[in-house]
Design a protein around this motif. Structure first.
Motif, PDB file in Angstrom:
ATOM      1  N   MET A   1      40.343  45.208  17.825  1.00 26.00           N
ATOM      2  CA  MET A   1      41.453  44.272  17.705  1.00 26.00           C
ATOM      3  C   MET A   1      41.288  43.457  16.428  1.00 26.00           C
ATOM      4  SD  MET A   1      40.550  41.068  20.244  1.00 26.00           S
ATOM      5  CE  MET A   1      39.226  39.931  19.787  1.00 26.00           C
ATOM      6  N   THR A  22      37.167  44.311  20.979  1.00 24.11           N
ATOM      7  CA  THR A  22      37.938  43.621  22.007  1.00 24.11           C
ATOM      8  C   THR A  22      36.999  43.139  23.106  1.00 24.11           C
ATOM      9  OG1 THR A  22      39.866  45.008  21.569  1.00 24.11           O
ATOM     10  CG2 THR A  22      39.810  43.851  23.694  1.00 24.11           C
ATOM     11  N   ARG A  31      41.026  38.547  30.918  1.00 27.08           N
ATOM     12  CA  ARG A  31      41.296  38.820  29.505  1.00 27.08           C
ATOM     13  C   ARG A  31      42.778  38.603  29.257  1.00 27.08           C
ATOM     14  NH1 ARG A  31      39.521  44.437  27.392  1.00 27.08           N
ATOM     15  NH2 ARG A  31      41.427  45.148  28.440  1.00 27.08           N
ATOM     16  N   ARG A  33      45.786  39.007  26.542  1.00 26.25           N
ATOM     17  CA  ARG A  33      46.305  39.537  25.286  1.00 26.25           C
ATOM     18  C   ARG A  33      47.172  38.447  24.682  1.00 26.25           C
ATOM     19  NH1 ARG A  33      43.822  44.174  23.252  1.00 26.25           N
ATOM     20  NH2 ARG A  33      43.093  45.394  25.030  1.00 26.25           N
ATOM     21  N   ASP A  69      45.738  40.891  31.022  1.00 26.35           N
ATOM     22  CA  ASP A  69      45.749  42.354  31.160  1.00 26.35           C
ATOM     23  C   ASP A  69      44.542  42.893  31.918  1.00 26.35           C
ATOM     24  OD1 ASP A  69      43.694  42.254  29.228  1.00 26.35           O
ATOM     25  OD2 ASP A  69      44.408  44.084  28.242  1.00 26.35           O
ATOM     26  N   GLU A  99      43.676  38.780  18.858  1.00 25.05           N
ATOM     27  CA  GLU A  99      44.647  39.494  19.679  1.00 25.05           C
ATOM     28  C   GLU A  99      44.300  39.472  21.153  1.00 25.05           C
ATOM     29  OE1 GLU A  99      46.374  42.662  16.395  1.00 25.05           O
ATOM     30  OE2 GLU A  99      44.694  43.267  17.668  1.00 25.05           O
ATOM     31  N   ALA A 100      43.079  39.062  21.484  1.00 26.35           N
ATOM     32  CA  ALA A 100      42.693  38.975  22.895  1.00 26.35           C
ATOM     33  C   ALA A 100      41.515  38.029  23.026  1.00 26.35           C
ATOM     34  CB  ALA A 100      42.327  40.350  23.454  1.00 26.35           C
ATOM     35  N   GLU A 311      49.108  42.314  19.701  1.00 29.14           N
ATOM     36  CA  GLU A 311      48.088  43.319  19.911  1.00 29.14           C
ATOM     37  C   GLU A 311      48.243  44.437  18.893  1.00 29.14           C
ATOM     38  OE1 GLU A 311      48.034  44.933  23.831  1.00 29.14           O
ATOM     39  OE2 GLU A 311      46.678  46.542  23.307  1.00 29.14           O
ATOM     40  N   ASN A 315      41.577  49.072  19.826  1.00 24.32           N
ATOM     41  CA  ASN A 315      40.729  48.041  20.400  1.00 24.32           C
ATOM     42  C   ASN A 315      39.565  47.710  19.479  1.00 24.32           C
ATOM     43  OD1 ASN A 315      42.262  47.777  22.752  1.00 24.32           O
ATOM     44  ND2 ASN A 315      41.214  49.467  23.763  1.00 24.32           N
TER      45      ASN A 315
END
Length: 315
Positions: A1, A22, A31, A33, A69, A99-100, A311, A315
């Motif tokens: 990510m 990620t 988690r 996103r 997610d 992004e996460a 996102e 990953n």
């Protein structure tokens, strides 16, 4: 990510947009996103040189809005697909410019995102909204009291104006002249253009001051705060001399960095029914975090700066 990190302390040019792994949530974590992240003055100050220990490389930011997610086996309050917003553990490790993020709902302050808000608008609420709400609690602002809010058009300030009006206070806001119409619409009863006049000469004494600036502004605020009044010093930057001066004036000074999770639920209700609304100054792509920090440090904002975080392909 993708994420934005610093590998050393310094100016905004040290922010790097790069690929990292990620995170996987622990049993007590979810988690998220991240769709949007809020930019706060604290992000810039810590980037310049952390006032508390952090490990480098470091991902700045605490305000997030996004979608759960993955959920750890011990988590019961959230499910995959939940749209959430909130603040990561503060002053903890940050992590919003990504992004996460994996976060414990009990250590962070996560709630269901108001359906009426976009992800970008929701990301502008947590730290500024909770800080302004805390000011209402610490100062015990009452109907009819006069409250002076410095930097009233800023992130904390524009929430403080709305919360104070809801409490029935007489609200005075300081800002540059370009923000007068905005603040009038928001509900201020008196406006002071700090570029053209000194607030202590322009207004009658007040019961409460919410000071997001500190320094000389705090010292000057002592002059127009009534004896027995209270000042909430948000920067937590008082000198011993300023503390002594406040005592001599008979003014109580509040200073706290505690933000309660329950307050977010109260704010969410007000956001849902339209009583309170966030204002966004500028929305940047995550890759332009450097420009976002430069704008934040230049000041003179109207509302919040947001990083739009989506996102990536992998990953």
């Amino acid at each position: 990510m993708k994420a934005v990190r610093i590998h050393e302390f310094g100016d905004a040019s040290n922010l790097r947009y790069e690929e990292i792994e990620t995170p996987e949530p622990a049993d007590d974590e979810v988690r998220v996103r991240i769709h949007a992240a809020g930019v706060n003055p604290a992000d810039c100050k810590i980037r310049q040189g952390a006032p508390f220990p952090i490990d480098l490389p470091w991902i700045p930011g605490w305000d997030i809005a996004g979608v759960v997610d993955e959920v750890g086996m011990d988590v019961t309050e959230f499910e995959p697909g939940d749209e959430v917003y909130g603040i990561l553990p503060f002053p903890g490790d940050g992590g919003a410019y990504a992004e996460a993020v994996a976060v414990s709902p009990t250590e962070g302050k996560l709630g269901q995102k108001p359906e009426s808000l976009s992800f970008e608008a929701a990301a502008g609420v947590p730290m500024a909204g909770l800080t302004a709400w805390r000011s209402m609690q610490l100062t015990d602002l009452k109907p009819g009291q006069r409250v002076l809010i410095h930097a009233a058009a800023g992130g904390v300030g524009h929430f403080a104006v709305q919360f104070a009006k809801r409490r029935g206070a007489h609200v005075i806001g300081t800002a540059s002249g370009s923000n007068e119409e905005y603040l009038r619409d928001l509900g201020v009863d008196e406006f002071v253009n700090y570029r053209e006049e000194r607030f202590e000469d322009a207004i009658e004494p007040v019961d409460v001051v919410i000071d997001a600036i500190g320094g000389g502004t705090f010292t000057r605020s002592l002059e127009i705060t009534k004896e027995g009044g209270v000042i909430d010093n948000l920067p937590l930057n008082l000198t011993p001399e300023q503390e002594e001066a406040a005592d001599e004036h008979g003014i109580r000074v509040e200073r706290s960095d505690t933000l309660d999770r329950e307050w977010l639920d109260e704010i969410t209700k007000l956001l849902e029914d339209g009583t309170v609304a966030p204002t966004l100054d500028t929305v940047f792509p995550l890759a332009e975090a450097q420009q976002a920090h430069e704008l934040s440090e230049n000041g003179h904002l109207c509302g919040k700066i947001i990083l739009e975080t989506r996102e990536g392909d992998g990953n």
